[in-house]
Design an enzyme around this catalytic site. Structure first.
Site, mmCIF file in Angstrom:
data_model
loop_
_atom_site.group_PDB
_atom_site.id
_atom_site.type_symbol
_atom_site.label_atom_id
_atom_site.label_comp_id
_atom_site.label_asym_id
_atom_site.label_seq_id
_atom_site.Cartn_x
_atom_site.Cartn_y
_atom_site.Cartn_z
ATOM 1 N N PRO A 2 37.567 38.779 36.916
ATOM 2 C CG PRO A 2 35.959 40.354 36.308
ATOM 3 C CD PRO A 2 36.903 39.336 35.731
ATOM 4 C CD GLU A 3 40.106 36.025 42.312
ATOM 5 O OE1 GLU A 3 39.859 35.702 43.498
ATOM 6 O OE2 GLU A 3 41.278 36.098 41.867
#
Length: 293
Positions: A2-3
């Protein structure tokens, strides 16, 4: 992994259940995730109140009334879900069945309202750290981070200064967390496409000879903020594991202009180019050789 938009989406989903609420019980169901849980974590957190739930780069930080802060990282497959006192999931639409294996529910926060916040992580690359507030900024995970890309301080002059004299590619510079915090592979590719800059371009070309920002730097900073803003509004991206706290998938992947679109037509009006995939520093880069220079 996840960014920034995914982490920010999760943080915003957790806010109503966590911020201002007190932990009545903290349960860790295994001794470790990526790293061992903090010593006496459950005891130290029980009875404390979450004074603020913030984010720094890809880390969520719960500031506690005890004078300590809990750093949380989702890792590759970590996610939070919110359950009411009866154990039911909060409302959410699912495109694919979500794993409900209890073996992957590694941490359970029980709040004073009876709400349970469950951290599920099949791959166990996530982690939680608990430390005094006074030590937070100096911690190795946070101390060297660059500016927040959505913060007011992040502008063309700051980016040009950080990239001036660098011998790396523009893609590599943007992936460097000391240059700008929280950017990952997906959104770097998307921002470079929106700004029409090649990922192979030298990072130093963002600055003029006198160190002032080149118009390229202005265009890139604007593109970074636009792309991240769009992704957060869409609820983040869903690549493999990411889900919001209510169980919904993020939808930004349907708006990708270049990422994972190798061989497809460029979406830039009038371009007519074809998206190409190359490998930089072991990571896939997607771009349009025709309109990104």
């Amino acid at each position: 992994m996840p960014e920034l938009p995914e982490v920010e989406t999760v943080r915003r989903g957790l806010l109503p259940a966590m911020e201002g609420a007190r932990f009545t019980k903290v349960e860790t169901r295994r001794p470790n995730l990526r790293w061992p849980f903090p010593e006496r974590m459950a005891e130290r957190m029980a009875g404390t109140r979450v004074q603020a739930l913030t984010r720094r780069a890809k880390y969520m930080i719960a500031e506690l009334s005890s004078g300590e802060s809990l750093i949380m990282h989702l890792g590759m497959s970590g996610s939070f879900r919110i359950e009411d006192a009866k154990g039911k999931n909060t409302p959410g639409e699912f495109h694919h069945p979500r794993s409900k294996l209890a073996a992957h529910d590694h941490v359970v926060f029980t709040m004073e309202s009876g709400t349970e916040i469950v951290f599920n992580d099949p791959r166990r690359f996530g982690f939680m750290l608990l430390m005094p507030d006074a030590e937070l900024r100096a911690h190795p995970l946070l101390a060297g981070l660059g500016p927040e890309p959505l913060g007011n301080a992040f502008d063309a002059a700051m980016l040009a200064t950080a990239c001036r004299g660098k011998r790396t590619s523009l893609k590599a510079a943007l992936m460097d967390q000391t240059v700008v915090a929280g950017l990952g592979n997906i959104y770097v590719c998307e921002a470079l496409h929106l700004s029409h800059l090649s990922p192979k371009r030298g990072a130093a070309t963002l600055a003029n000879r006198n160190g002032t920002p080149h118009p390229r730097a202005v265009a890139l900073v604007d593109a970074i903020k636009i792309v991240l803003g769009r992704a957060i509004r869409a609820g983040g991206s869903s690549l493999r594991d990411h889900r919001q706290t209510n169980g919904d998938l993020g939808y930004f992947q349907h708006d990708f202009s270049v990422y994972d679109r190798e061989g497809e037509p460029c979406r830039t009006t009038g371009c007519g180019g074809t998206i190409k995939r190359i490998v930089q520093q072991g990571r896939s880069t997607f771009y349009c050789p025709k309109c990104q220079k």
